[in-house]
Design an enzyme around this catalytic site. Sequence first.
Site, PDB file in Angstrom:
ATOM      1  N   ARG A 113       0.677  -1.358   0.022  1.00 15.01           N
ATOM      2  CA  ARG A 113       0.019   0.047  -0.247  1.00 15.01           C
ATOM      3  C   ARG A 113       1.248   1.127  -0.150  1.00 15.01           C
ATOM      4  NH1 ARG A 113      -2.732  -2.985   3.306  1.00 15.01           N
ATOM      5  NH2 ARG A 113      -4.811  -4.172   2.622  1.00 15.01           N
ATOM      6  N   LYS A 135       2.903  11.168 -12.191  1.00 16.73           N
ATOM      7  CA  LYS A 135       2.337  10.422 -12.736  1.00 16.73           C
ATOM      8  C   LYS A 135       2.779   9.358 -13.072  1.00 16.73           C
ATOM      9  CE  LYS A 135       0.572  12.829 -16.113  1.00 16.73           C
ATOM     10  NZ  LYS A 135      -0.224  12.963 -17.483  1.00 16.73           N
ATOM     11  N   GLU A 177      10.828  18.222 -25.392  1.00 15.08           N
ATOM     12  CA  GLU A 177       9.417  18.402 -24.437  1.00 15.08           C
ATOM     13  C   GLU A 177      10.316  20.063 -24.107  1.00 15.08           C
ATOM     14  OE1 GLU A 177       6.901  17.190 -23.446  1.00 15.08           O
ATOM     15  OE2 GLU A 177       7.048  14.761 -24.075  1.00 15.08           O
ATOM     16  N   LYS A 219       8.395  22.628 -15.230  1.00 16.59           N
ATOM     17  CA  LYS A 219       6.730  21.548 -14.762  1.00 16.59           C
ATOM     18  C   LYS A 219       6.746  21.154 -13.521  1.00 16.59           C
ATOM     19  CE  LYS A 219       6.159  16.695 -15.643  1.00 16.59           C
ATOM     20  NZ  LYS A 219       6.169  15.653 -16.381  1.00 16.59           N
ATOM     21  N   GLU A 229      -3.780  16.910 -12.304  1.00 20.05           N
ATOM     22  CA  GLU A 229      -4.327  16.905 -13.374  1.00 20.05           C
ATOM     23  C   GLU A 229      -5.417  17.792 -13.827  1.00 20.05           C
ATOM     24  OE1 GLU A 229      -3.267  13.509 -15.872  1.00 20.05           O
ATOM     25  OE2 GLU A 229      -2.489  15.611 -17.625  1.00 20.05           O
ATOM     26  N   ARG A 233      -2.456  21.718 -15.938  1.00 23.64           N
ATOM     27  CA  ARG A 233      -1.845  20.688 -16.895  1.00 23.64           C
ATOM     28  C   ARG A 233      -1.626  20.966 -18.105  1.00 23.64           C
ATOM     29  NH1 ARG A 233       0.817  16.607 -12.035  1.00 23.64           N
ATOM     30  NH2 ARG A 233       2.528  15.103 -13.631  1.00 23.64           N
ATOM     31  N   ASN A 237       0.650  19.558 -22.731  1.00 26.10           N
ATOM     32  CA  ASN A 237       0.291  18.537 -23.802  1.00 26.10           C
ATOM     33  C   ASN A 237       0.459  19.815 -24.932  1.00 26.10           C
ATOM     34  OD1 ASN A 237      -0.965  16.159 -23.615  1.00 26.10           O
ATOM     35  ND2 ASN A 237      -1.908  17.398 -21.597  1.00 26.10           N
ATOM     36  N   HIS A 240       1.080  17.920 -28.160  1.00 28.92           N
ATOM     37  CA  HIS A 240       0.916  16.504 -28.059  1.00 28.92           C
ATOM     38  C   HIS A 240      -0.366  15.272 -28.379  1.00 28.92           C
ATOM     39  CE1 HIS A 240       4.422  16.684 -25.149  1.00 28.92           C
ATOM     40  NE2 HIS A 240       3.878  15.239 -24.948  1.00 28.92           N
ATOM     41  N   HIS A 244       0.268  12.495 -30.021  1.00 28.73           N
ATOM     42  CA  HIS A 244       0.257  11.076 -29.494  1.00 28.73           C
ATOM     43  C   HIS A 244      -1.014  10.601 -30.709  1.00 28.73           C
ATOM     44  CE1 HIS A 244       0.709  11.676 -25.037  1.00 28.73           C
ATOM     45  NE2 HIS A 244       1.420  11.494 -26.113  1.00 28.73           N
ATOM     46  N   HIS A 256       8.604   9.888 -30.349  1.00 29.04           N
ATOM     47  CA  HIS A 256       7.852  10.426 -29.897  1.00 29.04           C
ATOM     48  C   HIS A 256       7.946  11.909 -29.833  1.00 29.04           C
ATOM     49  CE1 HIS A 256       5.105  12.188 -26.181  1.00 29.04           C
ATOM     50  NE2 HIS A 256       6.367  12.340 -26.081  1.00 29.04           N
TER      51      HIS A 256
END
Length: 355
Positions: A113, A135, A177, A219, A229, A233, A237, A240, A244, A256
């Site tokens: 946990r 994330k 990025e 960031k 998010e 946030r 993107n 992206h 993506h 990428h």
Amino acid sequence: MRTFKIGQNTDVFIGRDILRQGLLKPKGRTALITDSHVEKLFGLDLIQHFRKEGWNIELLSFPAGEKHKTRETKAALEDQLLRLNFGRDCTLIALGGGVVTDLVGFTAATFCRGVSFYSIPTTLLGMVDASLGGKTGVNTIYGKNQIGAFYPAHKIIIDLCLLDALPEREWINGMAEIIKYGAIASPALFDMLEQSVEKWAMRDPEFLAEIIFQSIQIKKSVVEEDPQETGLRAVLNFGHTIGHALETMTGYALSHGEAIALGMIVESWMSQQLGLLNSAEMMRLHCLFKKYNFSLTWPDPFDADSFKEALSRDKKAKDAEPRFVLLKAIGSVIEEHCRKVPSELIYAGLKHAKL
Ligand SMILES: NC(=O)c1ccc[n+]([C@@H]2O[C@H](COP(=O)([O-])OP(=O)(O)OC[C@H]3O[C@@H](n4cnc5c(N)ncnc54)[C@H](O)[C@@H]3O)[C@@H](O)[C@H]2O)c1
């Protein structure tokens, strides 16, 4: 060495040759978890060093590559930890690119946990993006990062020496990025990138340290304002939504970095067409990708149906309609973070970028 916190719980250390300076100080039994490439490059050496320092530490690894960022790999790691009698008081250290930090972070979030989690990113993308912001997750056959948790690392050690072994393709993934951070949030970073192509070509250590530091600060400020998010946030993107969809459409043949560079070109053109961004600013962004030798090769053949399908599945989409982060200027984005645009404009943008 530069040190600072992200949020209340993450200590970040950036410098060269800092991995062996006793910064990690893990709690309890420790597992250094890495992938099969990074194990050979740095893992085996580091484990010997840590053992000499007297740590009770094991080295675990899994096969390198995105296709191993799965629930199955996570379960195999968990079984190994349990077999070795790891319990609640242990520390998991991720050593690797974004695949490793995402997977080990998620494992740390659920093992007993939640156990202590440290991250040592080894790719440029990992340093400026994947290891920051909490994330974590794994892919499924239905898509990327669909199962995961928010679980920020307690310590992040960014040792720039680790980049010395990085292949060219991975540099480009990280630089895409960094250019994105300049475009959405920092005219100063963008100016510096425009003026420093030679330093990049020479991999000048001071220049790299500075652009990595500035990217991390951007960031950090975004994730501190929106840790789960829910709004802001989304600005991370930029490029992206299209990027993506191109990655998915090509079955990840496009890297990428190349995909989101094409995405930023299309999305900045859309911003200009909507009267948000002036042409000169748009051209600065397009030229920067050329200066940094992005190949900007459009996927051929172009499967319009699978592109459209991928766009509708984007995580920012509402009612299957994609939404885009749009630029107002170099260094600033629209107030609502992302918005729908007419579909004719998306397809006109694709045509424009192919030219
Ligand atoms: N959690 C987040 O916020 C976030 C953000 C961006 C990306 N990601 C995830 O990150 C992953 C991509 O990360 P990545 O680009 O680092 O890929 P990666 O982890 O697959 O690393 C790329 C390759 O480089 C190798 N490598 C790593 N470090 C090296 C080094 N120093 N020298 C030589 N080779 C090295 C790896 O073994 C691998 O083969 C994706 O799964 C993506 O979803 C997560």
